[in-house]
Design a protein around this motif. Sequence first.
Motif, PDB file in Angstrom:
ATOM      1  N   ASN A   1     -13.462  10.802  -1.902  1.00 38.57           N
ATOM      2  CA  ASN A   1     -12.682  12.018  -2.648  1.00 38.57           C
ATOM      3  C   ASN A   1     -11.558  11.544  -3.376  1.00 38.57           C
ATOM      4  N   VAL A   2     -11.381  11.865  -4.460  1.00 37.17           N
ATOM      5  CA  VAL A   2     -10.369  11.269  -5.470  1.00 37.17           C
ATOM      6  C   VAL A   2      -9.599  12.427  -6.095  1.00 37.17           C
ATOM      7  N   ILE A   3      -8.299  12.372  -6.239  1.00 43.07           N
ATOM      8  CA  ILE A   3      -7.293  13.331  -7.056  1.00 43.07           C
ATOM      9  C   ILE A   3      -6.694  12.398  -8.198  1.00 43.07           C
ATOM     10  N   PRO A   4      -6.917  13.333  -9.369  1.00 41.24           N
ATOM     11  CA  PRO A   4      -6.132  12.308 -10.546  1.00 41.24           C
ATOM     12  C   PRO A   4      -4.840  12.446 -10.449  1.00 41.24           C
ATOM     13  N   ILE A   5      -4.183  11.299 -10.774  1.00 43.87           N
ATOM     14  CA  ILE A   5      -2.698  11.125 -10.450  1.00 43.87           C
ATOM     15  C   ILE A   5      -2.053  12.273 -11.476  1.00 43.87           C
ATOM     16  N   ASN A   6      -2.464  12.370 -12.690  1.00 42.72           N
ATOM     17  CA  ASN A   6      -1.858  13.349 -13.472  1.00 42.72           C
ATOM     18  C   ASN A   6      -1.695  14.862 -13.158  1.00 42.72           C
ATOM     19  N   ARG A   7      -2.314  15.103 -11.748  1.00 42.46           N
ATOM     20  CA  ARG A   7      -2.218  16.576 -11.199  1.00 42.46           C
ATOM     21  C   ARG A   7      -1.490  16.401 -10.186  1.00 42.46           C
TER      22      ARG A   7
ATOM     23  N   LYS B   1      -1.022   9.177   7.711  1.00 42.01           N
ATOM     24  CA  LYS B   1      -1.156  10.287   6.729  1.00 42.01           C
ATOM     25  C   LYS B   1       0.103  10.828   6.167  1.00 42.01           C
ATOM     26  N   ILE B   2      -0.213  10.978   4.760  1.00 41.82           N
ATOM     27  CA  ILE B   2       0.656  11.676   4.018  1.00 41.82           C
ATOM     28  C   ILE B   2       0.291  13.120   3.689  1.00 41.82           C
ATOM     29  N   LYS B   3       1.314  13.752   3.019  1.00 41.57           N
ATOM     30  CA  LYS B   3       0.807  15.097   2.180  1.00 41.57           C
ATOM     31  C   LYS B   3       0.639  14.767   0.611  1.00 41.57           C
ATOM     32  N   ILE B   4      -0.205  15.141   0.010  1.00 39.98           N
ATOM     33  CA  ILE B   4       0.031  15.126  -1.580  1.00 39.98           C
ATOM     34  C   ILE B   4      -0.109  16.457  -1.776  1.00 39.98           C
ATOM     35  N   TYR B   5       0.826  16.571  -2.589  1.00 39.53           N
ATOM     36  CA  TYR B   5       1.040  18.000  -3.414  1.00 39.53           C
ATOM     37  C   TYR B   5       0.592  18.207  -4.783  1.00 39.53           C
ATOM     38  N   PHE B   6      -0.577  18.860  -5.016  1.00 36.68           N
ATOM     39  CA  PHE B   6      -1.160  18.471  -6.642  1.00 36.68           C
ATOM     40  C   PHE B   6      -1.673  20.266  -6.801  1.00 36.68           C
ATOM     41  N   GLU B   7      -2.313  20.284  -8.106  1.00 35.72           N
ATOM     42  CA  GLU B   7      -2.592  21.285  -8.615  1.00 35.72           C
ATOM     43  C   GLU B   7      -4.037  21.043  -9.383  1.00 35.72           C
TER      44      GLU B   7
END
Length: 93
Positions: free
Chosen positions: A82-88, A50-56
Motif C-alpha cells: 500500500n502507498v500514500i503519496p507524500i504530497n497528500r 506503528k505511527i499515525k499518518i494524517y492524510f487526505e
Amino acid sequence: MATHFELIEKETIAHLSFPKVEVLSDVAEIQQRFSDLNRALSLGNLEHSKIKIYFEDNQSKKVVETTVWGLTDQRVILKQGNVIPINRIFRSA
C-alpha cells in the motif's frame, strides 16, 4: 487540531484515489513532514513501531495507524504494498 480525521484500516488505502495537489502550502511544514516520515521509516525498520499518518484522499481527511516500510521521493510505502503519496500527507506522529 479541530479538523476531524476518519480512522481507517491500512487495507482500505489501496481503494482510495489521490489527487495530485499538494495539501501543505508552507515550505517549513513540507520539510518537517519529510523529516517526520524519515523518522517513521527508521522506527518502522528498527523497532517495527506503528505511527499515525494524517492524510487526505479525494473524499476526506483520514488517519491510519501503520508501520512505514519504505520511502521514495513521492510515496510512503506501507505493508502489503500500500502507498500514500507524500504530497497528500499532512503529518505523521
